[in-house]
Write an enzyme that holds these catalytic residues in place. Structure first.
Site, PDB file in Angstrom:
ATOM      1  N   SER A  68      46.969  81.373  66.839  1.00  0.00           N
ATOM      2  CA  SER A  68      46.978  80.893  65.448  1.00  0.00           C
ATOM      3  C   SER A  68      47.868  79.679  65.196  1.00  0.00           C
ATOM      4  O   SER A  68      47.751  79.062  64.128  1.00  0.00           O
ATOM      5  CB  SER A  68      47.389  82.029  64.514  1.00  0.00           C
ATOM      6  OG  SER A  68      46.317  82.920  64.372  1.00  0.00           O
ATOM      7  N   LYS A  71      45.977  76.674  64.264  1.00  0.00           N
ATOM      8  CA  LYS A  71      45.454  76.497  62.898  1.00  0.00           C
ATOM      9  C   LYS A  71      46.147  75.342  62.200  1.00  0.00           C
ATOM     10  O   LYS A  71      45.587  74.705  61.317  1.00  0.00           O
ATOM     11  CB  LYS A  71      45.634  77.802  62.094  1.00  0.00           C
ATOM     12  CG  LYS A  71      44.708  78.926  62.578  1.00  0.00           C
ATOM     13  CD  LYS A  71      45.059  80.271  61.969  1.00  0.00           C
ATOM     14  CE  LYS A  71      44.084  81.355  62.426  1.00  0.00           C
ATOM     15  NZ  LYS A  71      44.523  82.717  62.168  1.00  0.00           N
ATOM     16  N   TYR A 195      36.746  77.173  66.957  1.00  0.00           N
ATOM     17  CA  TYR A 195      37.936  77.954  66.584  1.00  0.00           C
ATOM     18  C   TYR A 195      38.518  78.701  67.793  1.00  0.00           C
ATOM     19  O   TYR A 195      39.726  78.673  68.036  1.00  0.00           O
ATOM     20  CB  TYR A 195      37.579  78.918  65.445  1.00  0.00           C
ATOM     21  CG  TYR A 195      38.670  79.924  65.163  1.00  0.00           C
ATOM     22  CD1 TYR A 195      39.901  79.512  64.665  1.00  0.00           C
ATOM     23  CD2 TYR A 195      38.485  81.284  65.421  1.00  0.00           C
ATOM     24  CE1 TYR A 195      40.923  80.422  64.433  1.00  0.00           C
ATOM     25  CE2 TYR A 195      39.498  82.195  65.195  1.00  0.00           C
ATOM     26  CZ  TYR A 195      40.713  81.763  64.715  1.00  0.00           C
ATOM     27  OH  TYR A 195      41.722  82.670  64.503  1.00  0.00           O
ATOM     28  N   TYR A 247      51.769  85.314  58.197  1.00  0.00           N
ATOM     29  CA  TYR A 247      50.836  86.312  57.650  1.00  0.00           C
ATOM     30  C   TYR A 247      51.468  87.161  56.573  1.00  0.00           C
ATOM     31  O   TYR A 247      52.250  86.668  55.790  1.00  0.00           O
ATOM     32  CB  TYR A 247      50.238  87.160  58.786  1.00  0.00           C
ATOM     33  CG  TYR A 247      49.556  86.263  59.759  1.00  0.00           C
ATOM     34  CD1 TYR A 247      48.398  85.599  59.395  1.00  0.00           C
ATOM     35  CD2 TYR A 247      50.095  85.999  61.000  1.00  0.00           C
ATOM     36  CE1 TYR A 247      47.797  84.709  60.255  1.00  0.00           C
ATOM     37  CE2 TYR A 247      49.488  85.116  61.865  1.00  0.00           C
ATOM     38  CZ  TYR A 247      48.335  84.479  61.481  1.00  0.00           C
ATOM     39  OH  TYR A 247      47.759  83.605  62.316  1.00  0.00           O
ATOM     40  N   VAL A 265      49.126  85.416  67.905  1.00  0.00           N
ATOM     41  CA  VAL A 265      49.153  86.757  68.511  1.00  0.00           C
ATOM     42  C   VAL A 265      49.514  86.782  69.991  1.00  0.00           C
ATOM     43  O   VAL A 265      49.802  87.847  70.533  1.00  0.00           O
ATOM     44  CB  VAL A 265      47.822  87.539  68.349  1.00  0.00           C
ATOM     45  CG1 VAL A 265      47.677  88.130  66.984  1.00  0.00           C
ATOM     46  CG2 VAL A 265      46.636  86.727  68.764  1.00  0.00           C
TER      47      VAL A 265
HETATM   48  O1  DON Z   1      41.201  84.889  65.809  1.00  0.00           O
HETATM   49  C1  DON Z   1      42.024  85.599  66.357  1.00  0.00           C
HETATM   50  O2  DON Z   1      42.120  86.785  66.104  1.00  0.00           O
HETATM   51  C2  DON Z   1      42.976  84.964  67.353  1.00  0.00           C
HETATM   52  N1  DON Z   1      42.291  83.985  68.137  1.00  0.00           N
HETATM   53  C3  DON Z   1      44.143  84.328  66.681  1.00  0.00           C
HETATM   54  C4  DON Z   1      44.860  85.264  65.728  1.00  0.00           C
HETATM   55  C5  DON Z   1      46.315  85.041  65.642  1.00  0.00           C
HETATM   56  O3  DON Z   1      46.955  84.404  66.438  1.00  0.00           O
HETATM   57  C6  DON Z   1      46.963  85.735  64.546  1.00  0.00           C
HETATM   58  N2  DON Z   1      48.373  85.670  64.714  1.00  0.00           N
HETATM   59  N3  DON Z   1      49.311  86.182  64.474  1.00  0.00           N
END
Ligand code: DON
Length: 322
Positions: A68, A71, A195, A247, A265
C-alpha cells in the site's frame, strides 16, 4: 544539544534491538500467500535528512514489496498527469475508519465514489486513471515517477504479484463494483493488473525513506536539487497520509506519533517529517524521510514493531508535527 551522527545511530541500534522483541505481538500477512514467507523477527530503518545525512539500522536493506505504500506514488502520478480536479472528481479525500479492503461504504454512500486513494477501492480507481491505454502504459508513468524519486528503475516481485493476482477476490469484487457505478476508467482486469503490479514493486527502507524525504520537502528532491512534483500535490498527499495512511489506526497514529505516514501489509512504513518542526536533539533538524520494515503486522495491517519504533523516535527526537 544536537546529537552527533554517532550518538543518534547508537540510539537507533538500541531501539531496533528493543522493539524487535515486540514483533511476536503480530503476524506476517498470509492472505497474500507469498508474504507469509517473510521473517517476522526482522526490523529495520533508514532515515535521510535534507542534507543527505543517512542513518540505517537493523534489517534496513531487506527487499520487500511496497504494497500500500505504492498508493502514494500512484496518487501523485495520477494528479501529475490528469490534474488534481480530475482525480478528485473520481476519488475523495475523506477517511473511512474502516479496514483498508472494506467494500461497505461504496454501496452505503451513493453514487459509490471511493472515500480516499489510500484504501483499496480508491487505489484501484486511481490505477485506472493513470495515463495510457494499456496496463503497461499506465505502469510506465508510475515507474517513471518512481525512478525520478528513488533513482532506479523499479523491479516487480513476480512471485508476490502472481500470488496476489490468483487470490485477489476481494479486490476483484471492489473493482467490479467500481466499474458498475462508473468510477473505473479502464477494464476491471486492467485496473487490477496495474494496482497489483504497483503493490509488488520491490524496495528497501532507503528507497522508502527517499520518497518520504521528497514529500517532506513538498515535492522537492533536496539531494538532487530538483522539483519532482508540485507542492500542491505533496500537500494533499501528506494530508491523506495523516488522515488515512495508517488505515483505521490513522487517528491513534496521528495522536501518539504525529507524522504523515503510509504503511503496507508487507510491513513497510514510509513517513515524511517536514523541516518546520522543532526537532529536539535530533540530527534531522531540517526534516527527514523515514523508511521502516518489520513484516509482523497488527490487526490494522501496520507493522507492530515499526509503529512502536516510530513512536519512540517521534517522542525522543521531537519529530511529532503537532
Ligand atoms: O490490495 C491489497 O490487499 C494489498 N496489495 C495491499 C494492501 C495493503 O498494503 C494494506 N496495508 N496495510
Amino acid at each position: 544539544m544536537v546529537q552527533t551522527i554517532h550518538q543518534s545511530l547508537e540510539c537507533l541500534d538500541k531501539w531496533i534491538t528493543h522493539y524487535r522483541s515486540f514483533t511476536t505481538e503480530g503476524h506476517c500477512a498470509t492472505y497474500i500467500p507469498a508474504l507469509g514467507k517473510a521473517n517476522p523477527a526482522q526490523l529495520g530503518i533508514c532515515m535521510i535528512g535534507a542534507d543527505g545525512t543517512i542513518q540505517k539500522s537493523g534489517d534496513w536493506d531487506v527487499a520487500f514489496t511496497m504494497q500500500s505504500i505504492s498508493k502514494v506514488i500512484s496518487f501523485v502520478a495520477a494528479c501529475l498527469h490528469r490534474g488534481i480536479p480530475y482525480v478528485l472528481d473520481r476519488v475523495d479525500v475523506e477517511p473511512t475508519g474502516d479496514p483498508f479492503d472494506s467494500i461497505i461504504r461504496l454501496e452505503m454512500h451513493k453514487p459509490g465514489k471511493p472515500f480516499n486513494p489510500m484504501i483499496n477501492a480508491g487505489a484501484i480507481t486511481v490505477a485506472s486513471l493513470l495515463p495510457g491505454e494499456s496496463p503497461a502504459e499506465k505502469l510506465g508513468s508510475l515507474y517513471a515517477l518512481f525512478e525520478e524519486i528513488v533513482g532506479k528503475r523499479p523491479t516487480i516481485s513476480e512471485e508476490v504479484f502472481q500470488s496476489e493476482w490468483q487470490t485477489a477476490h476481494r479486490n476483484r469484487a471492489l473493482a467490479h463494483y467500481l466499474k458498475e457505478v462508473g468510477f473505473l476508467e479502464s477494464e476491471v482486469e486492467e485496473a487490477l493488473e496495474v494496482y497489483l503490479k504497483q503493490c509488488a514493486i520491490e524496495v528497501n527502507t532507503e528507497d522508502v525513506a527517499l520518497l518520504g524525504l521528497i514529500l517532506a520537502h513538498d515535492g522537492y528532491h533536496p539531494i538532487r536539487k530538483k522539483q519532482i512534483f508540485p507542492k500542491e500535490i505533496a500537500r494533499i498527499t501528506k494530508a491523506l497520509m495523516l488522515t488515512c495512511g495508517m488505515y483505521n489506526a490513522s487517528g491513534k497514529f496521528a495522536a501518539f506519533v504525529g507524522m504523515p505516514a503510509k504503511s503496507g501489509v508487507s510491513g513497510g512504513i514510509m513517513a515524511a517529517v517536514p523541516s518546520r518542526v522543532r526537532s529536539g536533539d535530533s540530527p534531522f533538524q531540517g526534516g527527514c524521510g523515514i523508511g521502516i520494515y518489520g513484516p509482523s503486522i497488527d490487526e490494522y495491517g501496520n507493522s507492530v514493531a515499526g509503529v512502536m519504533l516510530l513512536k519512540q523516535i517521534a517522542n525522543s527526537w521531537d519529530l511529532n508535527i503537532f
